[in-house]
Design an enzyme around this catalytic site. Structure first.
Site, PDB file in Angstrom:
ATOM      1  N   ASP A 120      37.926  31.627  39.185  1.00 29.96           N
ATOM      2  CA  ASP A 120      36.755  32.421  38.798  1.00 29.96           C
ATOM      3  C   ASP A 120      36.114  31.770  37.576  1.00 29.96           C
ATOM      4  OD1 ASP A 120      35.380  35.246  39.192  1.00 29.96           O
ATOM      5  OD2 ASP A 120      35.573  34.882  37.052  1.00 29.96           O
TER       6      ASP A 120
ATOM      7  N   GLU B 116      30.905  33.756  42.120  1.00 29.88           N
ATOM      8  CA  GLU B 116      31.437  32.666  41.304  1.00 29.88           C
ATOM      9  C   GLU B 116      32.926  32.459  41.512  1.00 29.88           C
ATOM     10  OE1 GLU B 116      31.476  36.432  38.749  1.00 29.88           O
ATOM     11  OE2 GLU B 116      30.207  35.494  40.256  1.00 29.88           O
TER      12      GLU B 116
END
Length: 553
Positions: free
Chosen positions: A418, A462
């Site tokens: 992440d 993301e």
């Protein structure tokens, strides 16, 4: 015809009659095979190709809707939008919804509505002229709660289907629209309203999609298909967007129709594509040449067979008969029949060359169709932004490798990644810079997997993931550390980060040996737990899942 009459025929007549009957039966069988097998196969191939081309058109439209939905989601899940719904700050509109924003994102409509349908702000532009675009369907001050572009959260509880994106007919033409609830940057609620974005399906956009798909198609908002589609056969295929319908208005064109979701609350739209009947035309020409060649061959064969019968059978028999009459007339019993036959072979050749050429063409067309399907399937497995595997390919690959490692008794590791503070990065640097950042991170992850069965995929937003079959926890952790240093070496500036002045990653590492008591979802949950601890422990690092460490609730 009696048996006595046939008995009076000469041997030559009998043989020629048998050959003529054989050729007649062969012609009937050839016609039956062509009408019952070959011709229907051409039609089926042509229909299958038409369905494949229509699926390409639908996929192109769905990609446009997906692009519009991702853009709308980015703006709807934003703290600034969330705050605007409460305080109505004009700076938010002036900074974020200038004409350049509409033009660069290719959107014609932005509408912000409260939960009760009250329109708080709306703007429409004609991107060709830059002038405001008048769309009467959106000129009211308040949208009805039952408006098809608004969605009540109670609909989820009742199990009613919710269409967040689709095509909305307007007086200005068809518009691709999407609706997203307005929430915080972390996609948390409760929702304060709705953000609606629209992109006109202009002739320029349709022409662009035509060039992309190499298919000339049109979209009708009127119910054209039931009146003009007269195809009597069964439905060829059924997708989520509806059933296909095919007709052949001429020998040169095959026409296919398909439903496409409409957000008007009424009848779905109809996509129409007119395609050239290439397979039918080539097959028809090949069969015409084959039929002519077969007919000429039969005539020549009959003439040649008659000539050979006279020379090889009738002539020797006539000579034998004359010689026997002479022996009887002269009475020379020592005389012998001088019957000598030239060595040779008598064959009736079967015309196969044209059929082989025809089958070669069919095989080549089938191979081209398979290649096109393979390319289309590859597009459905790839993330359009980062060019690595998408979530769908991640799920498929994880399931396959899980089953394989289960049979081999080997471990499989998973690294969940992440990008730290990516929402603030997007807010500070803008969405184009955010896309470049995600692409750079994806390149590093893609280069970090060297084996054919390893996979780097975009998990969502993301988030990224690495699937590492036959890899233990120690090696997976080493790879995570290597990735952390490579991301650091990129030195992508990130002034809003709270841990480093550049972009960093947080990673969760998990390893599991597949078995009856474990499922692939367990591995994903373990990696997600480890990622959560990496986030909580300061980011810019990785954490491995341990059973002795408490899990996140």
């Amino acid at each position: 015809m009696s048996r006595f009459t046939i008995a009076k025929w000469t041997i030559g007549v009998k043989i020629r009659s048998i050959l003529a009957l054989a050729f007649l039966i062969g012609g009937i069988l050839y016609s039956a095979v062509f009408l019952r097998i070959i011709y229907p196969s051409y039609i089926q191939m042509e229909h299958d190709r038409a369905v494949t081309n229509m699926e390409r058109v639908i996929f192109a439209l769905e990609r446009e809707l997906e692009d519009l939905t991702m853009l709308c989601t980015d703006w709807a899940d934003w703290d600034a939008t969330y705050a605007f719904m409460e305080n109505n700050e004009p700076d938010y509109i002036e900074k974020n919804y200038a004409y350049e924003t509409f033009r660069s994102n290719r959107i014609n409509l932005v509408l912000i509505a409260a939960l009760d349908g009250t329109v708080k702000w709306i703007k429409t532009y004609d991107l060709g002229t830059g002038a405001p675009l008048s769309i009467p369907e959106f000129t009211m001050d308040r949208l009805s709660p039952a408006h098809p572009l608004l969605h009540d959260d109670t609909m989820k509880a009742t199990g009613s289907p919710i269409k967040w994106a689709g095509v909305y007919p307007t007086t200005q033409g068809l518009m691709l629209t999407t609706t997203r609830p307005i929430r915080t940057t972390n996609a948390e609620g409760p929702s304060r309203g709705f953000l609606i974005m629209g992109r006109m399906l202009t002739p320029e956009l349709v022409a662009k999609l035509n060039r992309q798909t190499h298919i000339d198609f049109t979209i009708h908002s009127e119910p054209v298909r039931p009146e003009i589609c007269h195809y009597e056969g069964p439905r060829l295929s059924t997708l989520q967007s509806g059933a296909y319908c095919i007709e052949t208005p001429s020998d040169d064109i095959i026409r296919i129709f398909a439903d496409f979701p409409s957000l008007s609350g009424y009848r779905d739209l109809v996509i129409q594509a007119d395609l050239p009947r290439e397979i039918y035309g080539k097959g028809k020409k090949a069969m015409a040449y084959t039929s002519i060649a077969l007919l000429l061959s039969l005539v020549i064969t009959l003439a040649l067979t008659s000539f050979l019968l006279r020379k090889i059978i009738n002539a020797p028999i006539s000579r034998l008969k004359s010689h026997m009459v002479n022996i009887k007339r002269i009475g020379d019993l020592e005389s012998r029949c001088p019957l000598e036959r030239d060595p040779g072979r008598d064959e009736i050749l079967v015309l196969a060359r044209e059929f082989n050429d025809m089958l070669n063409r069919v095989e080549e067309m089938s191979r081209s169709l398979e290649d096109a399907n393979t390319q289309l399937e590859a597009l459905t497995r790839t993330d359009p932004l980062t060019r690595i595997a998408n979530r769908r390919e991640f799920d498929t690959h994880l399931h396959k490798q899980w089953c394989l490692m289960n049979r081999l008794g080997k471990p499989i590791s998973l690294i969940m990644c992440d990008v730290d503070f990516f929402k603030t990065y997007n807010d500070f640097y803008g969405h184009p810079a955010g896309d470049q950042c995600l692409t750079a991170v994806a390149d590093v992850l893609q280069q970090s997997v060297n084996r054919a069965y390893d996979l780097a995929a975009r998990y969502g937003g993301e988030e990224f993931a690495l699937i590492l079959p036959a890899t233990d926890l120690e090696r997976a952790c080493a790879l995570a550390e290597k990735i952390r240093h490579e991301i650091k070496a990129l030195h992508i500036p990130h002034d809003t980060s709270k841990v480093r002045p550049w972009v960093t990653l947080s990673m969760g590492v998990a390893c599991l040996v597949p078995g009856e008591e474990a499922a692939e979802t367990t591995l994903v949950e373990m990696a997600d737990q480890a990622l959560y601890r990496a986030k909580e422990s300061g980011k810019d690092g990785w954490q491995a899942f341990r059973e002795d460490i408490p899990h996140r609730d």
